[in-house]
Enzyme design. Structure first.
Site, short mmCIF file in Angstrom:
data_model
loop_
_atom_site.label_atom_id
_atom_site.label_comp_id
_atom_site.label_asym_id
_atom_site.label_seq_id
_atom_site.Cartn_x
_atom_site.Cartn_y
_atom_site.Cartn_z
N GLU A 194 0.95 -1.15 0.07
CA GLU A 194 0.14 0.04 0.03
C GLU A 194 0.78 1.18 -0.10
O GLU A 194 0.34 2.21 -0.53
CB GLU A 194 -0.91 -0.09 1.17
CG GLU A 194 -2.12 -0.97 1.11
CD GLU A 194 -2.84 -0.93 0.06
OE1 GLU A 194 -3.39 0.29 -0.17
OE2 GLU A 194 -3.33 -1.96 -0.41
N GLU A 209 -1.65 9.85 -0.09
CA GLU A 209 -2.12 9.71 -1.83
C GLU A 209 -1.10 10.38 -2.64
O GLU A 209 -1.17 11.55 -2.48
CB GLU A 209 -3.49 9.62 -2.06
CG GLU A 209 -4.37 8.53 -1.73
CD GLU A 209 -5.63 8.60 -2.29
OE1 GLU A 209 -6.41 7.64 -2.82
OE2 GLU A 209 -6.35 9.69 -2.39
N ASN A 258 -14.95 6.16 7.10
CA ASN A 258 -13.79 5.21 7.51
C ASN A 258 -12.97 5.91 8.69
O ASN A 258 -12.77 5.46 9.78
CB ASN A 258 -12.86 4.89 6.45
CG ASN A 258 -13.62 3.43 5.70
OD1 ASN A 258 -13.99 2.55 6.32
ND2 ASN A 258 -13.37 3.47 4.49
#
Length: 352
Positions: free
Chosen positions: A208, A217, A252
């Site tokens: 990841e 990101e 989340n």
């Protein structure tokens, strides 16, 4: 629903050279000095060191920054004499539901001491790291938590071997601090199962984050579900992927924050500025979320379902069933390397 997005551009922590401030005069009777500060050592929030006749407490991650630098070290007062001897701290025991003002120091049920970084109604110090930091008693008390507490199956040397080029943000100490949030992680089952689970978690984390290089990101999307009653109070564009498993979406952040006792919905940036918080969010997902799969990654490893099911639970809607075999192979290869480092076997059912 898949929660993982394209990896983010690394938020490299670059801090200007520190200027040593003039030290204020201390009290006539100085406390004992804690362990001397070392420029090459990595300090995370709550760790202490002595320098120039004062004890200092790190407010957050720091390295090569001289105590006295503004906004990095908190002056704990003058010191002199020996390092602390155990048994002489008199701070009160922590009590759930009791209000603690900023600066309050308590002794938790694990025997360690914590200082309130923000006022709170008695949140658990081992979970609510936004509100509490570890504290080393200047007059004695418990010894610091061990480097490898609770028999964690990954040593710091093995962690470094797995991630030789990692970003300094992703500290082993941050991972260790996060383990108490989910005590079943890498402690369930046989020694082989425990090592396999740790390797599986770290292999997915490696994939990841490009080997623990990226914190956020690269191509930040807008992950704001306005149908949720709480909306996106931090701004619609600010729920992009962060941390070891690239936590994204407002729901989340809300769920992870509620579970960990952290204000992640209103302050998602905690995941990219506090190493222990970042690791806790990854362990939250690993131990409690099924994602696009049918079981949590933790259950996949401890029940023998296999590594492939951890992939399905993390990003299976995009990668499994032939969706992206190259990405699946990247995860499997990392897992095979990590179980070898930990001295065990990979087991069956590696693919999804």
């Amino acid at each position: 629903m898949s929660r993982v997005r394209v990896l983010a551009a690394t938020l490299m922590i670059t801090i200007a050279g520190a200027v040593v401030a003039m030290l204020p005069a201390g009290p006539a009777t100085a406390a004992d000095c804690v362990t001397p500060w070392q420029s090459s050592a990595v300090y995370t929030g709550g760790m202490t060191a002595s320098y120039n006749g004062h004890n200092w407490r790190a407010k957050w991650w720091t390295q090569n920054e001289t105590p006295g630098a503004a906004d990095v070290w908190a002056d704990q007062g003058t010191c002199g004499g020996s390092t602390p001897s155990p048994g002489t701290c008199t701070y009160p025991n922590w009590t759930a539901g009791t209000w603690y003002d900023t600066g309050a120091i308590v002794r938790y049920t694990n025997g360690n001491y914590y200082i309130a970084e923000h006022g709170n109604p008695g949140y658990d110090p081992t979970i609510s790291t936004w509100y509490w930091d570890p504290y080393a008693c200047s007059g004695g008390g418990t010894t610091p938590p061990p480097t490898n507490p609770g028999g964690f199956v990954v040593t710091e040397a093995q962690f470094t071997q797995m991630f030789p080029s990692r970003n300094g943000f992703y500290t082993y100490q941050g991972l260790v601090a996060a383990l108490s949030s989910y005590p079943a992680f890498a402690t369930t089952g046989t020694d082989t199962v425990r090592r396999q689970e740790a390797a599986a978690f770290l292999a997915n984390v490696s994939h990841e984050t490009g080997g623990l290089v990226y914190i956020t990101e690269i191509n930040r999307g807008t992950y704001c579900d306005l149908s949720q009653p709480y909306g996106c109070p931090a701004g619609a564009a600010n729920y992009y992927g962060r941390g070891p498993i690239q936590l994204s979406w407002n729901f989340n952040y809300k769920a992870a924050g509620d579970a960990l006792g952290l204000p992640l919905l209103t302050n998602p940036w905690l995941v990219e500025t506090d190493a222990a918080v970042a690791w806790r969010t990854a362990l939250w997902y690993w131990n409690t979320q099924t994602g696009p799969g049918t079981m949590t990654p933790h259950n996949a490893m401890v029940t023998g379902a296999g590594f492939g099911e951890t992939i399905r639970s993390i990003n299976g809607s995009l990668e499994c069933n032939g969706g992206n075999p190259g990405q699946v192979q990247s995860r499997v290869t990392a897992y095979q390397q990590f179980v070898q480092i930990l001295g065990t076997t990979a087991g069956a059912n590696l693919y999804c």
